[in-house]
Motif scaffolding. Structure first.
Motif, PDB file in Angstrom:
ATOM      1  N   LEU A  93      36.622   2.743  57.141  1.00 24.06           N
ATOM      2  CA  LEU A  93      35.496   3.410  57.000  1.00 24.06           C
ATOM      3  C   LEU A  93      36.692   4.911  55.869  1.00 24.06           C
ATOM      4  O   LEU A  93      36.030   5.539  55.250  1.00 24.06           O
ATOM      5  CB  LEU A  93      35.669   4.545  58.155  1.00 24.06           C
ATOM      6  CG  LEU A  93      34.582   3.874  59.341  1.00 24.06           C
ATOM      7  CD1 LEU A  93      35.054   4.788  60.508  1.00 24.06           C
ATOM      8  CD2 LEU A  93      33.272   3.683  59.116  1.00 24.06           C
ATOM      9  N   SER A  94      37.560   4.435  55.737  1.00 22.78           N
ATOM     10  CA  SER A  94      39.245   5.448  55.249  1.00 22.78           C
ATOM     11  C   SER A  94      39.091   4.813  53.813  1.00 22.78           C
ATOM     12  O   SER A  94      39.514   5.543  53.072  1.00 22.78           O
ATOM     13  CB  SER A  94      39.462   6.280  55.734  1.00 22.78           C
ATOM     14  OG  SER A  94      40.924   4.650  55.796  1.00 22.78           O
ATOM     15  N   ASP A  95      38.168   4.135  53.061  1.00 24.84           N
ATOM     16  CA  ASP A  95      38.334   3.119  52.015  1.00 24.84           C
ATOM     17  C   ASP A  95      37.723   3.839  51.106  1.00 24.84           C
ATOM     18  O   ASP A  95      37.331   2.745  49.777  1.00 24.84           O
ATOM     19  CB  ASP A  95      37.906   1.692  52.552  1.00 24.84           C
ATOM     20  CG  ASP A  95      38.488   0.976  50.890  1.00 24.84           C
ATOM     21  OD1 ASP A  95      39.064   1.617  50.369  1.00 24.84           O
ATOM     22  OD2 ASP A  95      37.934  -0.168  50.592  1.00 24.84           O
ATOM     23  N   GLY A  96      37.617   5.162  50.540  1.00 26.85           N
ATOM     24  CA  GLY A  96      36.310   5.258  49.917  1.00 26.85           C
ATOM     25  C   GLY A  96      34.963   5.236  49.813  1.00 26.85           C
ATOM     26  O   GLY A  96      34.460   4.648  50.138  1.00 26.85           O
ATOM     27  N   GLY A  97      33.920   6.115  49.346  1.00 26.69           N
ATOM     28  CA  GLY A  97      32.912   5.138  48.940  1.00 26.69           C
ATOM     29  C   GLY A  97      32.592   5.669  50.094  1.00 26.69           C
ATOM     30  O   GLY A  97      33.102   6.437  51.199  1.00 26.69           O
ATOM     31  N   GLU A  98      30.609   5.052  49.684  1.00 24.26           N
ATOM     32  CA  GLU A  98      29.747   5.776  50.935  1.00 24.26           C
ATOM     33  C   GLU A  98      29.913   4.825  52.236  1.00 24.26           C
ATOM     34  O   GLU A  98      29.576   3.745  51.665  1.00 24.26           O
ATOM     35  CB  GLU A  98      28.544   5.688  50.830  1.00 24.26           C
ATOM     36  CG  GLU A  98      27.997   6.843  49.570  1.00 24.26           C
ATOM     37  CD  GLU A  98      28.218   8.805  50.720  1.00 24.26           C
ATOM     38  OE1 GLU A  98      27.976   8.557  51.696  1.00 24.26           O
ATOM     39  OE2 GLU A  98      28.042   9.694  50.170  1.00 24.26           O
ATOM     40  N   LYS A  99      30.527   5.353  53.414  1.00 27.17           N
ATOM     41  CA  LYS A  99      30.435   4.293  54.498  1.00 27.17           C
ATOM     42  C   LYS A  99      29.832   4.902  55.684  1.00 27.17           C
ATOM     43  O   LYS A  99      29.529   6.039  56.118  1.00 27.17           O
ATOM     44  CB  LYS A  99      32.000   3.818  54.855  1.00 27.17           C
ATOM     45  CG  LYS A  99      31.871   3.934  53.677  1.00 27.17           C
ATOM     46  CD  LYS A  99      32.231   2.413  53.763  1.00 27.17           C
ATOM     47  CE  LYS A  99      33.243   1.247  53.032  1.00 27.17           C
ATOM     48  NZ  LYS A  99      33.427   1.675  51.703  1.00 27.17           N
ATOM     49  N   LEU A 100      28.620   4.015  56.574  1.00 26.39           N
ATOM     50  CA  LEU A 100      28.378   4.136  57.692  1.00 26.39           C
ATOM     51  C   LEU A 100      28.761   4.421  58.663  1.00 26.39           C
ATOM     52  O   LEU A 100      29.488   3.656  59.158  1.00 26.39           O
ATOM     53  CB  LEU A 100      27.430   3.544  57.349  1.00 26.39           C
ATOM     54  CG  LEU A 100      25.569   3.582  56.490  1.00 26.39           C
ATOM     55  CD1 LEU A 100      24.697   2.567  56.777  1.00 26.39           C
ATOM     56  CD2 LEU A 100      25.339   5.012  56.642  1.00 26.39           C
TER      57      LEU A 100
END
Length: 778
Positions: A48-55
């Motif tokens: 989740l914290s790896d950048g970009g859009e995550k759900l």
């Protein structure tokens, strides 16, 4: 009952208002705790914290009693419900009813008997796919990955899912800390004197419990059901306290009861008066006060008609405070505030030539959508015939025991055949003999009196009659100008003896297409659709940041029939199509076009089926070691053995790269691998995927690529970073541009069509080598 979460996510994120809220970001000062994203649990989540859009998924698990008003403790008809919402949307929208989606519903007794692992199996499988593959979201033009951020549940369900003791009389009964029953009674939790549970120590304890290396389990029974399947979820951080069960259904009612004892017996309650400002049109509004709130929206409409002397039908919209007073349709009275502004929207049941305005809703079909929205049904539904025929069939069906057979008049049989042909055409203009047979079988199953005596199956005569009737029905439709059959008209006949043979070059669906050659949308002509096409082309003259993708999608949806007419009838070269329809070579619109043609979500269906069959395919490849193709197969498997066994992308590439060799097809002309310096020479051919790899070694299996060029008719039309994604794009282009499969890889592409995507088009039989492979996989 399971509602697939991946499908629900796709449909939910197609809504512009939801998508806008998911994309919404709020700036705040460093050091502020503004949302869950600022917490350590989120920051430590590598996905989740790896950048970009995550759900970020929030699951909610709870039991409820559906038949006993005394509560869930009765346990007679108790159900376990699993719901979900997105943590990505702002918190003020997260708890509203329409933001909570159902995922799973089951009998609570089944959970106790079989355990969470088995009952939650389909949900866990989809969540694992969401972590590893993601779900394709058209508006993003890409697959979004995500995982479960937290699970909200009562303590019993939370402990059961997390693997903790479900007895709250146990020594170690807390999932947050290591306090014992005695310590909890003697000390205040506010002092911070209790040792908190940690991820590392918990994982070590679970391993020891599984190998029977410890006698003290500290309240842990087993591993967490979710973390057994999900790589980015941990029970120590994933089960927060639930304020509903711990407070509102726990200590608060007890404390509130003591407080109420001190109140007088008579308590003044707020009146249920409903104050409304009713917008009638652009210039008129009325004030309406109702002494009591109607129970239903329809009851409110009836009262408004009576008090405001309204004689027309209408529906209601209200200013929703949850969305900055934007107008939303009023569906539930619970959503309407006690003091609200509502707007009347007239409903006019008129001919479709009427003009639609913001205040008018036409009760008509959505002509922007393709004409056929479903595939050939597994069970054919027999339509309703004329009143006379239905009455006669009902009487004869009930009198079957008297030994008499039904004798149809000519008009009665014609009615049955006409209505059946029209129903068949709704699904397919050119059904196969097998599909017509299914319709005939359904007819005699519903009406046994029509079964033919002396016939092997009882419906052979009906099958033949329906075959001829479909030909006659297509002729009628052709004369009316229906495009998917009119395209094959005007061939050799008495009036045109020099024309082509009637069965020559029939243009019809051959690869499972649902909307092969649709009609123009209602009210549109070629000139008006051409205007919309030009508007779409103008959008593509802008930079990618300036393009209005919503407008482009609407133009592409509306001009679908014009585009199919050009592609199917004229078969223009790819360079001309790229100039006239540039959106077709945009990945998101290409997948939308495939969906319009087949009613199938290509990326999700392709990868779901591929992941299902990949282990079996790799096992089959290991067995094939003889001959030239066996040597090539061995090279593929040796290259795969050097990869990480947990790399799902490598497994997919190996399964796809080895498939042509297993089917004894030469893939060298279509699947090419080269270095960057040799790219220009390799970008030739009718159909090709050219993978550019690093300078060290050129392998035939493109596990790691710099980029992949998709070549059609000697020109690069698209490119992508991933080889498997490029293959999916190429397959979509074949459908969208109505191209033939490459001759040397026809079986490979048919495997994708028939076995992976189940687009078999009702064919009688596969070619032998594909049928043999299908049997092996089953």
């Amino acid at each position: 009952m399971y509602v697939p979460i991946l499908t629900s996510l796709q449909q939910w994120l197609q809504k512009p208002d939801v998508l806008e809220k998911v994309k919404e970001t709020t700036s705040h000062m460093p050091g502020q705790y503004f949302s869950y994203c600022d917490g350590s649990h989120y920051q430590e989540n590598l996905l989740l914290s790896d950048g970009g859009e995550k759900l970020s998924i929030i699951l909610y698990v709870d039991d409820f009693e559906i038949a006993n008003p005394l509560g869930t403790s009765r346990k007679i008809h108790k159900l376990c419900g699993v719901y979900w919402t997105l943590a990505n949307i702002p918190v003020k929208y997260r708890s509203v009813l329409h933001s909570t989606q159902l995922a799973l519903l089951c009998n609570a007794n089944d959970v106790r008997q079989f355990g969470y692992e088995k009952v939650f199996a389909p949900l866990l499988a989809d969540l694992k796919t969401l972590e590893e593959v993601g779900v394709y979201i058209e508006a993003f033009g890409d697959c979004l990955k995500g995982t479960v951020y937290s699970v909200v549940a009562d303590n019993l369900a939370a402990h059961g899912l997390a693997g903790f003791s479900e007895s709250f009389k146990a020594t170690y009964f807390c999932r947050v800390c290591l306090a014992t029953q005695t310590e909890m009674q003697k000390s205040d939790a506010m002092t911070g004197g209790f040792e908190m549970r940690r991820k590392d120590s918990h994982d070590t304890l679970v391993q020891k419990i599984q190998t029977n290396e410890t006698m003290e389990n500290y309240g842990v029974k087993q591993s967490c059901v979710l973390s057994n399947h999900l790589s980015y979820f941990h029970p120590i951080t994933g089960f927060p306290p639930d304020i509903l069960h711990d407070l509102f259904e726990g200590v608060v009612p007890v404390e509130l009861a003591h407080c109420l004892k001190g109140f007088p017996n008579t308590v003044l309650m707020a009146t249920d008066v409903l104050k409304l400002r009713v917008i009638l049109d652009d210039v008129n509004a009325e004030r309406l006060i109702l002494p009591s709130r109607p129970e239903t929206v329809q009851a409110l409409i009836s009262e408004m008609k009576d008090k405001l002397n309204l004689t027309f039908d209408f529906r209601l919209q209200f200013e929703d405070p949850e969305f900055n007073n934007a107008l939303n349709n009023l569906v539930n009275m619970e959503d309407l505030p006690a003091k609200a502004t509502i707007k009347i929207v007239r409903v006019i049941e008129s001919d479709l030539s009427s003009t639609s305005t913001d205040d008018t809703v036409l009760l008509s079909d959505n002509t922007d959508s393709p004409e056929r929205l479903c595939r050939w049904p597994a069970i054919f539904t027999v339509p309703t015939f004329s009143y006379e025929v239905e009455y006669m069939l009902r009487e004869r069906n009930s009198a079957l025991g008297d030994g008499k057979t039904v004798r149809l008049t000519r008009d009665q049989k014609h009615n049955i055949l006409d209505v059946m042909a029209a129903e068949i055409y709704k699904h397919k203009a050119y059904p196969s003999t097998k599909q017509i047979g299914l319709a005939a079988e359904a007819l005699v199953s519903k009406h046994p009196c029509l079964k033919e005596n002396g016939s092997t199956k009882g419906y052979e005569g009906w099958l033949n009659s329906l075959r001829f009737k479909m030909g006659n029905y297509r002729t009628k439709l052709s004369k009316s100008g229906i495009r998917d059959v009119a395209v094959n008209a005007g061939k050799r006949s008495r009036t045109n003896p020099e024309g082509a043979a009637s069965r020559a070059s029939i243009k019809r669906p051959r690869r499972g297409e649902i909307n092969f050659l649709p009609n123009y949308p209602h009210g549109e002509r070629k000139q008006t659709l051409e205007t919309q096409r030009l508007a779409m082309v103008e959008q593509f003259k802008r930079t990618s940041m300036e393009r209005d993708m919503v407008s482009i999608h609407q133009h592409m949806q509306r001009t679908f029939a014009l585009r199919r007419e050009e592609i199917v009838n004229l078969a223009p070269p790819v360079v001309e199509l790229k100039d006239r329809w540039p959106a077709l070579f945009c990945e998101a619109q290409l997948y939308s076009e495939f969906h319009r043609i087949t009613n199938l979500n290509l990326p999700s269906t392709f990868y779901a089926s591929l992941d299902k069959y990949t282990p079996q395919l790799l096992q089959l490849y290991k067995k094939r070691k003889t001959g030239t193709f066996g040597q090539k197969m061995e090279a593929v498997m040796m290259a795969f053995e050097e990869r990480d066994k947990n790399d799902i992308c490598a497994a997919r590439i190996a399964a796809l790269a080895g498939l042509p060799h297993y089917l004894k097809e030469d893939s060298a002309e279509v699947f090419r691998t080269c270095k960057e310096d040799d790219l220009e020479a390799a970008q030739e051919g009718e159909v090709a995927l050219v993978a550019v790899v690093n300078q060290e070694e050129v392998l035939q299996v493109p596990f790691e690529t710099q980029h992949v060029s998709i070549v059609l008719e000697d020109m690069v039309v698209m490119s992508h970073r991933s080889w498997t994604d490029s293959l999916v794009i190429l397959f979509a282009l074949v459908y969208a541009l109505h191209l033939k499969y490459p001759d040397k890889l026809s079986a490979f592409f048919e495997f994708i069509q028939v076995i992976l995507l189940d687009l078999d088009d009702g064919r009688k039989q596969l070619r032998p080598k594909l049928q043999a492979l299908k049997n092996e996989l089953e």
